[in-house]
Structures are given as C-alpha cells and as structure tokens.
Design an enzyme around this catalytic site. Sequence first.
Site, PDB file in Angstrom:
ATOM      1  CG  ASP A  82      19.753   9.771   8.658  1.00  0.00           C
ATOM      2  OD1 ASP A  82      20.165  10.823   7.984  1.00  0.00           O
ATOM      3  OD2 ASP A  82      20.457   8.697   8.588  1.00  0.00           O
ATOM      4  CB  CYS A 129      19.501   9.486   5.236  1.00  0.00           C
ATOM      5  SG  CYS A 129      19.991   8.612   3.770  1.00  0.00           S
ATOM      6  N   GLY A 143      21.173   9.895   1.166  1.00  0.00           N
ATOM      7  CA  GLY A 143      19.902   9.700   0.248  1.00  0.00           C
ATOM      8  C   GLY A 143      19.562   8.406  -0.225  1.00  0.00           C
ATOM      9  CB  ILE A 144      21.438   5.343  -0.585  1.00  0.00           C
ATOM     10  CG1 ILE A 144      22.448   6.014  -1.911  1.00  0.00           C
ATOM     11  CG2 ILE A 144      21.376   3.814  -0.993  1.00  0.00           C
ATOM     12  CD1 ILE A 144      23.809   5.475  -1.996  1.00  0.00           C
ATOM     13  N   GLY A 145      19.915   5.142   1.764  1.00  0.00           N
ATOM     14  CA  GLY A 145      19.047   4.327   2.775  1.00  0.00           C
ATOM     15  C   GLY A 145      17.544   4.686   2.814  1.00  0.00           C
ATOM     16  CG  HIS A 186      10.427  10.703 -18.454  1.00  0.00           C
ATOM     17  ND1 HIS A 186      11.559  10.345 -19.259  1.00  0.00           N
ATOM     18  CD2 HIS A 186      10.044  11.639 -18.943  1.00  0.00           C
ATOM     19  CE1 HIS A 186      11.407  10.851 -20.304  1.00  0.00           C
ATOM     20  NE2 HIS A 186      10.430  11.885 -20.180  1.00  0.00           N
ATOM     21  CG  ASN A 187      10.940   7.773 -13.211  1.00  0.00           C
ATOM     22  OD1 ASN A 187      11.818   8.769 -13.120  1.00  0.00           O
ATOM     23  ND2 ASN A 187      10.745   6.910 -14.027  1.00  0.00           N
ATOM     24  NE  ARG A 210       8.026   7.791 -24.039  1.00  0.00           N
ATOM     25  CZ  ARG A 210       8.399   9.271 -24.217  1.00  0.00           C
ATOM     26  NH1 ARG A 210       7.524  10.195 -24.571  1.00  0.00           N
ATOM     27  NH2 ARG A 210       9.763   9.512 -24.037  1.00  0.00           N
ATOM     28  NE  ARG A 259       7.816   3.486 -21.144  1.00  0.00           N
ATOM     29  CZ  ARG A 259       8.244   4.382 -21.947  1.00  0.00           C
ATOM     30  NH1 ARG A 259       8.812   5.744 -21.671  1.00  0.00           N
ATOM     31  NH2 ARG A 259       8.448   4.122 -23.387  1.00  0.00           N
TER      32      ARG A 259
END
Length: 143
Positions: free
Chosen positions: A9, A67, A70-72, A100-101, A134, A138
Amino acid sequence: MEKLVLAADHGGFELKEFIKKIIAGLGGYEILDLGTNSTGSVDYPEYGQRAAETVVSGQAERGIIFCGTGIGISIAANKVKGIRAANCTSELMAEMSRRHNNANILALGGRIVEPELAKKIVKIWLDTPFDGGRHEQRVAQIE
C-alpha cells in the site's frame, strides 16, 4: 528461477521499491510487482489479498508484502487459505518464520523497518529453508 510477488500500500511503497532493487540485484528471482506504484492512498487489504492469491494459485512461489506497519497487510493475506504470512521486524523472526512455519509470504512495515534492516531480513528469509520434521505437523495444523 523462483517467482516472487511483491505488493504494497502507500505506507509500504518506498520500502517495496527499495527491496525490489535489492532482489533484482541478487539474481535468480523473477519479480511480479502488483503495485501500488505511488505514495497515493490505497487500501492495503486489496494488495494483501491479491499477493496471497498469486501465491496460492502458483503464479508465484512466495511473496513479500508491505504496508505502514506490516500488520494490516499480513492480516489480509492470512485470510487466504494456504497462506502463512509472517510480519517480521528482525532477522531472527525472518529465519524462524521460514525454518519452523514455512512462511510463504513475508510482511514488512515501511514505517517500522529501516531499509538496511529490511534488506537483511529479506535476504535471510529468501535463503532460509523450511526445516520440516516435527514442524510439518504444526504447519499442517495451521491449515
């Protein structure tokens, strides 16, 4: 050549442009820039969703979105099934979001993360593989 989608944005526009030049200089990446193309006010949910849909459709392997904080834009991207967008403000966060993600989208705040730190975060995020093992279970639970 890995395809990366970029989107921002108005609050993330300048950082997107800086990072786009960094990635182009690295080589090995094809960049699909969804905009925005100025600091004129636009709605971050539209850009987050478009980038996320580009990743889940396979038009790009991963994405980087921007943005003001970075949150929105990360919240908007994470509404799309199959997206794991991580809003990172440190090198460690970037590394762990991949290890990990298996984050497939990186979110950065143009008003929060200084360009030189963003450059380091992006390089780490691009270079860090998913550890699997592992963590696969997750990530599957997230889906």
